[in-house]
Scaffold this motif. Structure first.
Motif, PDB file in Angstrom:
ATOM      1  N   TYR A 213       0.821  -1.220   0.000  1.00  0.00           N
ATOM      2  CA  TYR A 213       0.000   0.000   0.000  1.00  0.00           C
ATOM      3  C   TYR A 213       0.850   1.264   0.000  1.00  0.00           C
ATOM      4  O   TYR A 213       0.465   2.289  -0.551  1.00  0.00           O
ATOM      5  CB  TYR A 213      -0.998  -0.002   1.173  1.00  0.00           C
TER       6      TYR A 213
ATOM      7  N   TYR B 262       1.971   1.874  -3.794  1.00  0.00           N
ATOM      8  CA  TYR B 262       0.991   2.463  -4.724  1.00  0.00           C
ATOM      9  C   TYR B 262       0.346   3.716  -4.155  1.00  0.00           C
ATOM     10  O   TYR B 262      -0.291   4.470  -4.884  1.00  0.00           O
ATOM     11  CB  TYR B 262      -0.041   1.429  -5.210  1.00  0.00           C
TER      12      TYR B 262
ATOM     13  N   SER C 249      -0.937  -3.174  -6.698  1.00  0.00           N
ATOM     14  CA  SER C 249      -2.304  -2.894  -6.269  1.00  0.00           C
ATOM     15  C   SER C 249      -3.250  -4.051  -6.573  1.00  0.00           C
ATOM     16  O   SER C 249      -4.433  -3.946  -6.264  1.00  0.00           O
ATOM     17  CB  SER C 249      -2.802  -1.566  -6.844  1.00  0.00           C
TER      18      SER C 249
ATOM     19  N   GLY D  54      -6.225  -8.650  -1.324  1.00  0.00           N
ATOM     20  CA  GLY D  54      -7.166  -7.547  -1.138  1.00  0.00           C
ATOM     21  C   GLY D  54      -6.502  -6.488  -0.278  1.00  0.00           C
ATOM     22  O   GLY D  54      -5.283  -6.529  -0.046  1.00  0.00           O
ATOM     23  N   ILE D  55      -7.297  -5.531   0.207  1.00  0.00           N
ATOM     24  CA  ILE D  55      -6.748  -4.412   0.978  1.00  0.00           C
ATOM     25  C   ILE D  55      -6.005  -4.908   2.227  1.00  0.00           C
ATOM     26  O   ILE D  55      -4.946  -4.403   2.590  1.00  0.00           O
ATOM     27  CB  ILE D  55      -7.871  -3.419   1.379  1.00  0.00           C
ATOM     28  N   GLN D  56      -6.558  -5.944   2.879  1.00  0.00           N
ATOM     29  CA  GLN D  56      -5.904  -6.460   4.089  1.00  0.00           C
ATOM     30  C   GLN D  56      -4.514  -7.008   3.779  1.00  0.00           C
ATOM     31  O   GLN D  56      -3.571  -6.796   4.556  1.00  0.00           O
ATOM     32  CB  GLN D  56      -6.755  -7.593   4.718  1.00  0.00           C
ATOM     33  N   ILE D  57      -4.398  -7.740   2.675  1.00  0.00           N
ATOM     34  CA  ILE D  57      -3.104  -8.331   2.302  1.00  0.00           C
ATOM     35  C   ILE D  57      -2.134  -7.212   1.914  1.00  0.00           C
ATOM     36  O   ILE D  57      -0.956  -7.228   2.288  1.00  0.00           O
ATOM     37  CB  ILE D  57      -3.292  -9.331   1.128  1.00  0.00           C
TER      38      ILE D  57
ATOM     39  N   ARG E 224      -0.053  -5.445   4.615  1.00  0.00           N
ATOM     40  CA  ARG E 224       1.082  -6.156   5.232  1.00  0.00           C
ATOM     41  C   ARG E 224       2.084  -6.644   4.199  1.00  0.00           C
ATOM     42  O   ARG E 224       3.294  -6.531   4.388  1.00  0.00           O
ATOM     43  CB  ARG E 224       0.590  -7.398   6.001  1.00  0.00           C
TER      44      ARG E 224
ATOM     45  N   GLU F 261     -10.699 -10.110  -8.221  1.00  0.00           N
ATOM     46  CA  GLU F 261      -9.669  -9.920  -7.200  1.00  0.00           C
ATOM     47  C   GLU F 261      -9.401 -11.237  -6.492  1.00  0.00           C
ATOM     48  O   GLU F 261     -10.168 -12.174  -6.615  1.00  0.00           O
ATOM     49  CB  GLU F 261     -10.121  -8.911  -6.119  1.00  0.00           C
ATOM     50  N   MET F 262      -8.339 -11.228  -5.680  1.00  0.00           N
ATOM     51  CA  MET F 262      -8.079 -12.319  -4.748  1.00  0.00           C
ATOM     52  C   MET F 262      -7.953 -13.675  -5.434  1.00  0.00           C
ATOM     53  O   MET F 262      -8.680 -14.611  -5.126  1.00  0.00           O
ATOM     54  CB  MET F 262      -9.192 -12.396  -3.695  1.00  0.00           C
TER      55      MET F 262
ATOM     56  N   ILE G 286      -6.271  -1.908   7.772  1.00  0.00           N
ATOM     57  CA  ILE G 286      -6.928  -3.184   8.060  1.00  0.00           C
ATOM     58  C   ILE G 286      -5.992  -4.331   7.688  1.00  0.00           C
ATOM     59  O   ILE G 286      -5.282  -4.272   6.682  1.00  0.00           O
ATOM     60  CB  ILE G 286      -8.289  -3.332   7.337  1.00  0.00           C
ATOM     61  N   VAL G 287      -5.985  -5.339   8.546  1.00  0.00           N
ATOM     62  CA  VAL G 287      -5.150  -6.524   8.323  1.00  0.00           C
ATOM     63  C   VAL G 287      -5.964  -7.765   8.709  1.00  0.00           C
ATOM     64  O   VAL G 287      -6.937  -7.668   9.458  1.00  0.00           O
ATOM     65  CB  VAL G 287      -3.851  -6.481   9.176  1.00  0.00           C
TER      66      VAL G 287
ATOM     67  N   GLY H 234     -11.554  -8.481  -0.018  1.00  0.00           N
ATOM     68  CA  GLY H 234     -10.868  -9.409   0.875  1.00  0.00           C
ATOM     69  C   GLY H 234     -11.759  -9.930   1.995  1.00  0.00           C
ATOM     70  O   GLY H 234     -11.272 -10.573   2.920  1.00  0.00           O
TER      71      GLY H 234
END
Ligand SMILES: Cc1cc2nc3c(=O)[nH]c(=O)nc-3n(C[C@H](O)[C@H](O)[C@H](O)COP(=O)(O)OP(=O)(O)OC[C@H]3O[C@@H](n4cnc5c(N)ncnc54)[C@H](O)[C@@H]3O)c2cc1C
Ligand code: FES
Ligand code: FES
Lengths: 289, 161
Positions: free
Chosen positions: A78, A81, A98, A102-105, A108, A190-191, B60-61, B135
Protein backbone atom coordinates in the motif's frame (compact mmCIF):
# COMPACT_ATOMS: atom_id res chain seq x y z
CA UNK A 1 1.77 -23.81 13.98
CA UNK A 2 4.53 -25.59 15.89
CA UNK A 3 6.65 -23.64 18.42
CA UNK A 4 9.03 -21.16 16.88
CA UNK A 5 11.42 -18.50 18.05
CA UNK A 6 10.79 -14.89 17.02
CA UNK A 7 13.59 -12.37 16.68
CA UNK A 8 12.90 -8.74 15.78
CA UNK A 9 16.20 -7.63 14.26
CA UNK A 10 17.08 -3.94 14.58
CA UNK A 11 19.87 -3.82 12.00
CA UNK A 12 20.84 -5.60 8.80
CA UNK A 13 23.90 -7.07 10.54
CA UNK A 14 21.80 -8.44 13.39
CA UNK A 15 19.36 -10.05 10.93
CA UNK A 16 22.16 -11.63 8.93
CA UNK A 17 23.80 -13.01 12.06
CA UNK A 18 20.55 -14.34 13.49
CA UNK A 19 19.69 -16.09 10.22
CA UNK A 20 23.18 -17.45 9.58
CA UNK A 21 23.26 -19.04 13.07
CA UNK A 22 20.32 -21.28 12.19
CA UNK A 23 20.95 -21.97 8.50
CA UNK A 24 17.91 -23.45 6.77
CA UNK A 25 15.97 -23.56 10.05
CA UNK A 26 15.54 -19.77 10.05
CA UNK A 27 13.90 -17.41 7.57
CA UNK A 28 13.07 -13.72 7.37
CA UNK A 29 9.54 -12.50 8.15
CA UNK A 30 8.23 -9.44 6.32
CA UNK A 31 4.44 -9.06 6.02
CA UNK A 32 3.95 -12.75 6.77
CA UNK A 33 1.23 -13.21 4.15
CA UNK A 34 3.13 -16.09 2.54
CA UNK A 35 5.29 -17.46 5.30
CA UNK A 36 2.70 -17.60 8.08
CA UNK A 37 0.36 -19.49 5.76
CA UNK A 38 3.19 -21.90 4.81
CA UNK A 39 4.21 -22.50 8.42
CA UNK A 40 0.66 -23.08 9.57
CA UNK A 41 0.00 -25.45 6.68
CA UNK A 42 3.12 -27.45 7.52
CA UNK A 43 4.67 -26.65 4.15
CA UNK A 44 7.67 -25.18 5.94
CA UNK A 45 9.22 -26.10 9.28
CA UNK A 46 11.38 -23.50 10.94
CA UNK A 47 12.95 -22.95 14.33
CA UNK A 48 13.29 -19.19 14.00
CA UNK A 49 11.62 -16.28 12.24
CA UNK A 50 13.64 -13.09 11.94
CA UNK A 51 11.36 -10.08 11.60
CA UNK A 52 12.62 -7.54 9.07
CA UNK A 53 10.11 -4.79 9.83
CA UNK A 54 12.02 -3.08 12.63
CA UNK A 55 15.14 -2.56 10.48
CA UNK A 56 14.94 1.09 9.38
CA UNK A 57 16.63 0.54 6.01
CA UNK A 58 14.16 -2.16 5.05
CA UNK A 59 11.25 0.19 5.72
CA UNK A 60 12.44 3.06 3.56
CA UNK A 61 10.79 4.05 0.31
CA UNK A 62 12.76 6.71 -1.51
CA UNK A 63 12.17 8.16 -4.93
CA UNK A 64 14.10 10.74 -6.83
CA UNK A 65 13.38 11.64 -10.46
CA UNK A 66 17.03 11.33 -11.42
CA UNK A 67 18.34 8.49 -9.25
CA UNK A 68 15.18 6.39 -9.29
CA UNK A 69 13.29 4.33 -6.74
CA UNK A 70 14.52 2.28 -3.80
CA UNK A 71 11.96 0.06 -2.10
CA UNK A 72 13.02 -1.32 1.28
CA UNK A 73 12.43 -5.07 1.27
CA UNK A 74 9.76 -4.91 3.99
CA UNK A 75 7.74 -1.94 2.66
CA UNK A 76 4.12 -3.09 2.28
CA UNK A 77 2.38 -2.77 -1.09
CA UNK A 78 0.00 0.00 0.00
CA UNK A 79 2.87 2.39 0.66
CA UNK A 80 4.23 1.85 -2.83
CA UNK A 81 0.99 2.46 -4.72
CA UNK A 82 -0.04 5.15 -2.24
CA UNK A 83 2.87 7.41 -3.23
CA UNK A 84 1.69 9.62 -6.09
CA UNK A 85 5.16 10.34 -7.52
CA UNK A 86 6.10 6.64 -7.49
CA UNK A 87 2.76 5.68 -8.99
CA UNK A 88 3.19 7.95 -11.98
CA UNK A 89 6.85 7.01 -12.61
CA UNK A 90 6.44 3.20 -12.28
CA UNK A 91 3.02 2.30 -13.72
CA UNK A 92 3.77 -1.39 -14.31
CA UNK A 93 4.92 -1.91 -10.75
CA UNK A 94 1.87 -0.08 -9.43
CA UNK A 95 -0.43 -2.29 -11.51
CA UNK A 96 1.11 -5.33 -9.81
CA UNK A 97 1.34 -3.96 -6.24
CA UNK A 98 -2.30 -2.89 -6.27
CA UNK A 99 -3.67 -6.27 -7.33
CA UNK A 100 -1.96 -8.47 -4.74
CA UNK A 101 -4.67 -10.02 -2.58
CA UNK A 102 -7.17 -7.55 -1.14
CA UNK A 103 -6.75 -4.41 0.98
CA UNK A 104 -5.90 -6.46 4.09
CA UNK A 105 -3.10 -8.33 2.30
CA UNK A 106 -1.75 -5.11 0.77
CA UNK A 107 -1.57 -3.59 4.25
CA UNK A 108 1.08 -6.16 5.23
CA UNK A 109 2.45 -7.94 2.17
CA UNK A 110 5.61 -6.49 0.67
CA UNK A 111 7.11 -6.48 -2.81
CA UNK A 112 10.32 -7.83 -1.25
CA UNK A 113 8.38 -10.75 0.23
CA UNK A 114 6.68 -11.40 -3.09
CA UNK A 115 10.08 -11.59 -4.79
CA UNK A 116 11.75 -13.71 -2.08
CA UNK A 117 8.80 -16.11 -1.98
CA UNK A 118 9.71 -16.79 -5.62
CA UNK A 119 6.34 -18.20 -6.66
CA UNK A 120 6.04 -18.65 -10.44
CA UNK A 121 2.81 -16.66 -10.07
CA UNK A 122 4.30 -13.79 -8.03
CA UNK A 123 2.66 -10.75 -9.60
CA UNK A 124 5.27 -8.11 -8.86
CA UNK A 125 8.17 -10.12 -10.32
CA UNK A 126 7.42 -9.68 -14.06
CA UNK A 127 6.64 -6.02 -13.34
CA UNK A 128 9.99 -5.58 -11.57
CA UNK A 129 11.78 -7.25 -14.48
CA UNK A 130 9.99 -5.01 -16.98
CA UNK A 131 11.15 -2.02 -14.92
CA UNK A 132 14.80 -3.31 -14.93
CA UNK A 133 14.84 -3.66 -11.14
CA UNK A 134 17.89 -4.85 -9.21
CA UNK A 135 17.93 -6.72 -5.89
CA UNK A 136 20.31 -5.38 -3.23
CA UNK A 137 21.48 -8.26 -1.03
CA UNK A 138 23.40 -8.29 2.27
CA UNK A 139 24.91 -11.38 3.82
CA UNK A 140 27.70 -12.80 5.96
CA UNK A 141 30.09 -12.35 3.02
CA UNK A 142 29.15 -8.71 2.36
CA UNK A 143 26.84 -7.01 -0.11
CA UNK A 144 25.99 -7.87 -3.70
CA UNK A 145 23.45 -7.01 -6.37
CA UNK A 146 21.47 -9.27 -8.66
CA UNK A 147 19.12 -8.22 -11.48
CA UNK A 148 15.60 -9.37 -10.63
CA UNK A 149 15.45 -11.57 -13.76
CA UNK A 150 18.29 -13.67 -12.28
CA UNK A 151 16.92 -13.75 -8.70
CA UNK A 152 14.53 -16.73 -8.76
CA UNK A 153 16.10 -20.13 -9.41
CA UNK A 154 13.23 -22.62 -8.88
CA UNK A 155 9.73 -22.48 -7.36
CA UNK A 156 10.26 -21.02 -3.87
CA UNK A 157 14.02 -20.78 -4.37
CA UNK A 158 16.24 -17.79 -5.00
CA UNK A 159 19.91 -16.88 -5.31
CA UNK A 160 19.94 -15.97 -1.60
CA UNK A 161 22.45 -18.10 0.32
CA UNK A 162 22.28 -18.96 4.01
CA UNK A 163 22.26 -15.76 6.07
CA UNK A 164 21.63 -13.50 3.07
CA UNK A 165 18.71 -11.10 3.03
CA UNK A 166 17.15 -8.84 0.48
CA UNK A 167 17.74 -5.29 1.71
CA UNK A 168 16.01 -3.32 -1.01
CA UNK A 169 14.87 -3.34 -4.61
CA UNK A 170 16.26 -0.56 -6.76
CA UNK A 171 14.41 0.54 -9.85
CA UNK A 172 16.14 2.92 -12.27
CA UNK A 173 14.56 6.26 -13.12
CA UNK A 174 12.40 5.89 -16.21
CA UNK A 175 13.66 7.44 -19.47
CA UNK A 176 11.59 10.08 -21.26
CA UNK A 177 8.56 8.53 -23.02
CA UNK A 178 8.70 5.40 -20.89
CA UNK A 179 5.59 3.34 -20.31
CA UNK A 180 4.92 0.04 -18.57
CA UNK A 181 2.06 -2.24 -17.66
CA UNK A 182 1.35 -5.45 -15.77
CA UNK A 183 -1.81 -7.43 -16.39
CA UNK A 184 -2.87 -10.91 -15.38
CA UNK A 185 -5.75 -13.21 -16.07
CA UNK A 186 -7.67 -14.67 -13.13
CA UNK A 187 -11.15 -16.18 -13.12
CA UNK A 188 -12.56 -13.34 -10.97
CA UNK A 189 -11.73 -9.70 -10.40
CA UNK A 190 -9.67 -9.92 -7.20
CA UNK A 191 -8.08 -12.32 -4.75
CA UNK A 192 -6.79 -15.11 -6.97
CA UNK A 193 -3.55 -16.48 -8.40
CA UNK A 194 -2.54 -15.51 -11.93
CA UNK A 195 -3.30 -18.09 -14.62
CA UNK A 196 -0.92 -15.98 -16.71
CA UNK A 197 0.60 -12.58 -15.97
CA UNK A 198 2.52 -10.29 -18.32
CA UNK A 199 4.70 -7.29 -17.52
CA UNK A 200 5.90 -5.06 -20.34
CA UNK A 201 7.83 -1.81 -20.59
CA UNK A 202 8.71 0.39 -23.47
CA UNK A 203 10.59 3.52 -24.44
CA UNK A 204 9.32 5.34 -27.51
CA UNK A 205 10.92 7.84 -29.87
CA UNK A 206 7.88 9.11 -31.74
CA UNK A 207 6.24 5.83 -32.71
CA UNK A 208 9.53 3.94 -32.79
CA UNK A 209 10.41 1.54 -29.98
CA UNK A 210 13.90 2.16 -28.61
CA UNK A 211 13.73 -0.24 -25.65
CA UNK A 212 11.32 -2.98 -24.63
CA UNK A 213 11.25 -5.60 -21.89
CA UNK A 214 8.66 -8.35 -21.47
CA UNK A 215 8.36 -10.81 -18.57
CA UNK A 216 5.81 -13.50 -17.75
CA UNK A 217 4.25 -15.06 -14.64
CA UNK A 218 2.74 -18.53 -14.16
CA UNK A 219 4.04 -20.00 -17.42
CA UNK A 220 7.22 -21.76 -16.22
CA UNK A 221 8.81 -22.89 -12.90
CA UNK A 222 10.21 -19.37 -12.43
CA UNK A 223 9.19 -15.95 -13.72
CA UNK A 224 10.31 -15.71 -17.36
CA UNK A 225 12.24 -12.80 -18.81
CA UNK A 226 11.31 -13.11 -22.48
CA UNK A 227 14.30 -11.30 -23.96
CA UNK A 228 13.56 -12.28 -27.57
CA UNK A 229 10.03 -10.91 -27.24
CA UNK A 230 11.26 -7.48 -26.18
CA UNK A 231 14.05 -7.53 -28.77
CA UNK A 232 11.48 -8.25 -31.49
CA UNK A 233 10.15 -4.72 -31.08
CA UNK A 234 13.33 -2.71 -30.58
CA UNK A 235 14.13 -0.48 -33.53
CA UNK A 236 10.65 -1.06 -34.97
CA UNK A 237 7.51 1.01 -35.21
CA UNK A 238 4.89 0.29 -32.53
CA UNK A 239 2.44 -1.19 -35.04
CA UNK A 240 -0.08 -3.98 -34.59
CA UNK A 241 1.97 -6.29 -36.79
CA UNK A 242 5.13 -5.79 -34.73
CA UNK A 243 3.21 -6.15 -31.46
CA UNK A 244 1.84 -9.46 -32.73
CA UNK A 245 5.36 -10.65 -33.59
CA UNK A 246 6.54 -9.78 -30.07
CA UNK A 247 3.61 -11.61 -28.48
CA UNK A 248 4.41 -14.71 -30.56
CA UNK A 249 8.00 -14.54 -29.31
CA UNK A 250 6.64 -14.32 -25.74
CA UNK A 251 4.59 -17.47 -26.34
CA UNK A 252 7.71 -19.24 -27.57
CA UNK A 253 9.65 -18.24 -24.42
CA UNK A 254 7.18 -19.97 -22.08
CA UNK A 255 7.00 -23.59 -20.94
CA UNK A 256 3.55 -23.70 -19.36
CA UNK A 257 2.05 -26.72 -17.65
CA UNK A 258 -1.55 -27.89 -17.36
CA UNK A 259 -3.05 -27.67 -13.89
CA UNK A 260 -6.37 -26.87 -12.22
CA UNK A 261 -6.10 -23.24 -13.33
CA UNK A 262 -5.77 -24.01 -17.02
CA UNK A 263 -4.22 -26.21 -19.67
CA UNK A 264 -0.85 -25.48 -21.25
CA UNK A 265 -2.60 -24.70 -24.52
CA UNK A 266 -4.95 -22.23 -22.84
CA UNK A 267 -2.02 -20.56 -21.09
CA UNK A 268 -0.14 -20.21 -24.38
CA UNK A 269 -3.19 -18.55 -25.90
CA UNK A 270 -3.43 -16.21 -22.90
CA UNK A 271 0.24 -15.22 -23.16
CA UNK A 272 -0.47 -14.00 -26.70
CA UNK A 273 -3.56 -12.02 -25.72
CA UNK A 274 -2.09 -10.52 -22.54
CA UNK A 275 1.25 -9.62 -24.13
CA UNK A 276 -0.55 -7.68 -26.84
CA UNK A 277 -2.70 -5.88 -24.25
CA UNK A 278 0.24 -5.14 -21.95
CA UNK A 279 2.25 -3.75 -24.86
CA UNK A 280 -0.63 -1.61 -26.09
CA UNK A 281 -1.13 -0.19 -22.63
CA UNK A 282 2.63 0.42 -22.19
CA UNK A 283 2.69 2.21 -25.55
CA UNK A 284 -0.28 4.35 -24.56
CA UNK A 285 1.39 5.26 -21.27
CA UNK A 286 4.71 5.98 -23.01
CA UNK A 287 2.93 8.39 -25.33
CA UNK A 288 1.32 10.15 -22.39
CA UNK A 289 4.55 10.24 -20.36
CA UNK B 1 11.57 -26.11 22.11
CA UNK B 2 10.48 -24.54 25.39
CA UNK B 3 7.49 -22.33 24.87
CA UNK B 4 8.83 -19.02 26.12
CA UNK B 5 6.10 -16.44 26.38
CA UNK B 6 6.65 -12.91 25.22
CA UNK B 7 5.24 -9.90 26.97
CA UNK B 8 3.50 -7.65 24.44
CA UNK B 9 2.23 -4.12 25.02
CA UNK B 10 -0.46 -2.68 22.77
CA UNK B 11 -3.26 -0.20 22.72
CA UNK B 12 -6.42 -2.21 22.17
CA UNK B 13 -9.70 -0.44 21.49
CA UNK B 14 -8.25 2.69 23.04
CA UNK B 15 -6.95 1.08 26.24
CA UNK B 16 -3.40 0.11 27.14
CA UNK B 17 -3.46 -3.68 27.01
CA UNK B 18 -0.66 -6.12 27.77
CA UNK B 19 -0.63 -9.83 27.16
CA UNK B 20 1.65 -12.84 27.17
CA UNK B 21 1.81 -14.99 24.08
CA UNK B 22 3.92 -17.57 22.34
CA UNK B 23 5.58 -16.61 19.05
CA UNK B 24 3.53 -19.16 17.11
CA UNK B 25 0.22 -17.66 18.22
CA UNK B 26 -1.53 -15.40 15.76
CA UNK B 27 -3.00 -12.09 16.81
CA UNK B 28 -6.38 -13.71 16.11
CA UNK B 29 -5.64 -16.47 18.62
CA UNK B 30 -4.43 -13.91 21.15
CA UNK B 31 -7.58 -11.82 20.77
CA UNK B 32 -9.92 -14.78 21.08
CA UNK B 33 -8.12 -17.23 23.37
CA UNK B 34 -5.97 -14.99 25.57
CA UNK B 35 -7.99 -11.77 25.77
CA UNK B 36 -11.41 -13.43 25.25
CA UNK B 37 -12.42 -10.85 22.67
CA UNK B 38 -14.38 -13.29 20.55
CA UNK B 39 -16.02 -10.73 18.29
CA UNK B 40 -13.20 -11.19 15.79
CA UNK B 41 -13.98 -14.40 13.90
CA UNK B 42 -11.93 -17.16 12.37
CA UNK B 43 -13.05 -18.32 8.95
CA UNK B 44 -10.23 -19.70 6.83
CA UNK B 45 -7.18 -18.99 9.01
CA UNK B 46 -5.16 -18.32 5.84
CA UNK B 47 -5.86 -14.76 4.74
CA UNK B 48 -8.64 -15.39 2.26
CA UNK B 49 -11.92 -14.60 4.05
CA UNK B 50 -11.37 -11.42 6.08
CA UNK B 51 -13.54 -12.63 9.00
CA UNK B 52 -10.57 -11.90 11.28
CA UNK B 53 -10.09 -8.31 10.03
CA UNK B 54 -8.86 -5.83 12.63
CA UNK B 55 -7.45 -2.35 12.25
CA UNK B 56 -3.78 -2.16 13.17
CA UNK B 57 -2.10 1.24 13.20
CA UNK B 58 -4.70 2.63 10.82
CA UNK B 59 -4.60 -0.23 8.28
CA UNK B 60 -6.93 -3.18 8.06
CA UNK B 61 -5.15 -6.52 8.32
CA UNK B 62 -6.12 -10.18 8.60
CA UNK B 63 -5.31 -10.94 12.25
CA UNK B 64 -4.78 -14.62 11.35
CA UNK B 65 -1.72 -13.52 9.35
CA UNK B 66 -0.22 -11.36 12.11
CA UNK B 67 1.70 -12.93 14.98
CA UNK B 68 0.72 -11.82 18.46
CA UNK B 69 4.35 -10.85 19.08
CA UNK B 70 4.34 -8.58 16.02
CA UNK B 71 1.70 -6.37 17.61
CA UNK B 72 4.17 -4.92 20.13
CA UNK B 73 3.61 -1.16 20.36
CA UNK B 74 0.70 -1.13 17.94
CA UNK B 75 -2.73 0.43 18.15
CA UNK B 76 -5.45 -2.12 17.42
CA UNK B 77 -9.16 -1.73 16.88
CA UNK B 78 -11.44 -4.77 16.94
CA UNK B 79 -15.20 -4.98 16.50
CA UNK B 80 -15.55 -4.62 20.29
CA UNK B 81 -14.22 -1.07 19.96
CA UNK B 82 -16.64 0.07 17.26
CA UNK B 83 -19.83 0.78 19.24
CA UNK B 84 -19.78 3.43 21.99
CA UNK B 85 -21.70 3.58 25.28
CA UNK B 86 -24.09 5.93 23.44
CA UNK B 87 -25.00 3.26 20.93
CA UNK B 88 -24.15 1.44 17.77
CA UNK B 89 -21.84 2.91 15.17
CA UNK B 90 -23.75 4.15 12.07
CA UNK B 91 -22.24 1.28 10.05
CA UNK B 92 -23.55 -1.27 12.54
CA UNK B 93 -26.95 0.42 12.49
CA UNK B 94 -26.97 0.36 8.68
CA UNK B 95 -26.13 -3.38 8.66
CA UNK B 96 -29.16 -4.02 10.89
CA UNK B 97 -31.48 -1.79 8.89
CA UNK B 98 -30.41 -3.29 5.58
CA UNK B 99 -30.48 -6.90 6.86
CA UNK B 100 -26.86 -7.09 5.70
CA UNK B 101 -26.21 -10.26 7.66
CA UNK B 102 -27.62 -13.72 8.04
CA UNK B 103 -25.37 -16.06 10.03
CA UNK B 104 -23.24 -13.07 11.01
CA UNK B 105 -19.82 -14.69 11.07
CA UNK B 106 -18.44 -12.37 8.41
CA UNK B 107 -20.04 -9.25 9.89
CA UNK B 108 -17.35 -8.06 12.35
CA UNK B 109 -14.76 -8.23 9.59
CA UNK B 110 -16.96 -6.35 7.14
CA UNK B 111 -17.73 -3.64 9.69
CA UNK B 112 -14.11 -3.08 10.74
CA UNK B 113 -13.06 -3.00 7.07
CA UNK B 114 -15.88 -0.63 6.06
CA UNK B 115 -15.13 1.70 8.95
CA UNK B 116 -11.54 2.07 7.74
CA UNK B 117 -12.77 2.88 4.24
CA UNK B 118 -15.24 5.55 5.38
CA UNK B 119 -12.62 7.17 7.59
CA UNK B 120 -10.36 7.52 4.57
CA UNK B 121 -12.99 8.13 1.89
CA UNK B 122 -16.27 9.42 3.32
CA UNK B 123 -18.19 9.12 0.02
CA UNK B 124 -17.03 6.01 -1.83
CA UNK B 125 -18.81 4.82 -4.96
CA UNK B 126 -20.48 1.43 -4.94
CA UNK B 127 -17.66 0.08 -7.12
CA UNK B 128 -15.09 1.37 -4.66
CA UNK B 129 -16.91 -0.25 -1.73
CA UNK B 130 -16.97 -3.58 -3.59
CA UNK B 131 -13.27 -3.32 -4.42
CA UNK B 132 -12.33 -2.38 -0.86
CA UNK B 133 -14.30 -5.31 0.53
CA UNK B 134 -12.95 -7.90 -1.93
CA UNK B 135 -10.87 -9.41 0.88
CA UNK B 136 -14.01 -10.12 2.93
CA UNK B 137 -16.09 -13.14 2.00
CA UNK B 138 -19.73 -13.75 2.86
CA UNK B 139 -21.37 -17.09 2.20
CA UNK B 140 -24.91 -15.95 3.03
CA UNK B 141 -25.98 -12.53 1.82
CA UNK B 142 -24.79 -12.28 -1.76
CA UNK B 143 -23.04 -8.99 -0.88
CA UNK B 144 -25.63 -6.56 -2.30
CA UNK B 145 -27.12 -5.78 1.09
CA UNK B 146 -23.68 -5.35 2.64
CA UNK B 147 -22.61 -2.89 -0.04
CA UNK B 148 -25.89 -1.02 0.29
CA UNK B 149 -25.45 -0.83 4.08
CA UNK B 150 -21.98 0.70 3.69
CA UNK B 151 -23.22 3.25 1.16
CA UNK B 152 -26.18 4.09 3.42
CA UNK B 153 -23.87 4.47 6.41
CA UNK B 154 -21.68 6.85 4.40
CA UNK B 155 -24.77 8.94 3.65
CA UNK B 156 -25.93 8.94 7.29
CA UNK B 157 -22.49 9.89 8.49
CA UNK B 158 -22.56 12.71 5.95
CA UNK B 159 -18.83 12.72 5.46
CA UNK B 160 -18.18 12.77 9.23
CA UNK B 161 -15.83 10.24 10.75
C1 LIG C 1 -5.34 -14.13 0.52
C2 LIG C 1 -4.02 -13.97 -0.18
C3 LIG C 1 -4.00 -13.43 -1.46
C4 LIG C 1 -2.79 -13.28 -2.13
N1 LIG C 1 -2.82 -12.75 -3.40
C5 LIG C 1 -1.66 -12.66 -4.10
C6 LIG C 1 -1.68 -12.15 -5.43
O1 LIG C 1 -2.72 -11.76 -5.96
N2 LIG C 1 -0.51 -12.10 -6.11
C7 LIG C 1 0.66 -12.50 -5.54
O2 LIG C 1 1.69 -12.44 -6.20
N3 LIG C 1 0.71 -12.95 -4.27
C8 LIG C 1 -0.42 -13.05 -3.54
N4 LIG C 1 -0.39 -13.53 -2.25
C9 LIG C 1 0.88 -13.93 -1.65
C10 LIG C 1 1.56 -12.87 -0.75
O3 LIG C 1 0.60 -12.00 -0.20
C11 LIG C 1 2.59 -12.05 -1.53
O4 LIG C 1 3.55 -12.90 -2.10
C12 LIG C 1 3.26 -10.98 -0.65
O5 LIG C 1 3.86 -10.02 -1.48
C13 LIG C 1 4.32 -11.58 0.27
O6 LIG C 1 4.94 -10.53 1.01
P1 LIG C 1 5.13 -10.62 2.58
O7 LIG C 1 5.80 -9.36 2.98
O8 LIG C 1 3.87 -10.95 3.25
O9 LIG C 1 6.14 -11.86 2.66
P2 LIG C 1 6.46 -12.89 3.84
O10 LIG C 1 5.38 -13.90 3.92
O11 LIG C 1 6.85 -12.18 5.08
O12 LIG C 1 7.76 -13.56 3.21
C14 LIG C 1 7.68 -14.27 1.97
C15 LIG C 1 8.98 -15.05 1.77
O13 LIG C 1 10.07 -14.17 1.55
C16 LIG C 1 11.06 -14.34 2.53
N5 LIG C 1 11.54 -12.98 2.86
C17 LIG C 1 10.77 -11.94 3.29
N6 LIG C 1 11.53 -10.84 3.43
C18 LIG C 1 12.80 -11.20 3.07
C19 LIG C 1 14.04 -10.49 3.00
N7 LIG C 1 14.14 -9.19 3.32
N8 LIG C 1 15.15 -11.15 2.60
C20 LIG C 1 15.06 -12.48 2.27
N9 LIG C 1 13.92 -13.19 2.31
C21 LIG C 1 12.80 -12.56 2.70
C22 LIG C 1 10.39 -15.02 3.69
O14 LIG C 1 11.31 -15.79 4.45
C23 LIG C 1 9.39 -15.88 2.97
O15 LIG C 1 9.97 -17.07 2.51
C24 LIG C 1 -1.58 -13.67 -1.52
C25 LIG C 1 -1.60 -14.18 -0.22
C26 LIG C 1 -2.81 -14.33 0.44
C27 LIG C 1 -2.81 -14.88 1.85
S1 FES D 1 -9.60 -16.13 9.23
FE1 FES D 1 -8.18 -14.62 8.67
S2 FES D 1 -8.66 -14.20 6.64
FE2 FES D 1 -9.97 -15.89 7.08
S1 FES E 1 -23.76 -13.48 6.92
FE1 FES E 1 -23.10 -15.56 6.90
S2 FES E 1 -21.13 -15.39 6.01
FE2 FES E 1 -21.90 -13.41 5.81
Amino acid sequence: MRPIEYVAAKTVQEAVKSLAEKGDAARPLAGGTDIIVQLRGGRRQLDRLVDMKAIPELNELTYNASSGLRIGAAVPCYRVYGDAAVASAYPGLIDAASLIGGIQIQGRGSIGGNLCNAAPSGDTIPALIAHSAVAEIAGPGGNREVPVEDFCTAPGRTVLQSGEILVAIRVPAPAAHFGACYIRFIPRNEMDIAVVGVGASMVLDGNKVTACRIALASVAPIPVYATAAGAALVGKEATEENINAASEAAQAAATPISDMRGTAEYRTHLIGVLTRRALQSAIQRAKEA
Amino acid sequence: MAAVKTHVRTTLNGEATEYLCEPNQSLLEVLRDVLFLTGTKEGCNDGNCGACTVNMDGRIVDSCLVLGVEAEGSDILTIEGVATPEGLHPIQQAFLENAALQCGICTPGFIVASKALLEKEPNPSEARVRHWLAGNLCRCTGYDKIVKAVVDAANTMGGKK
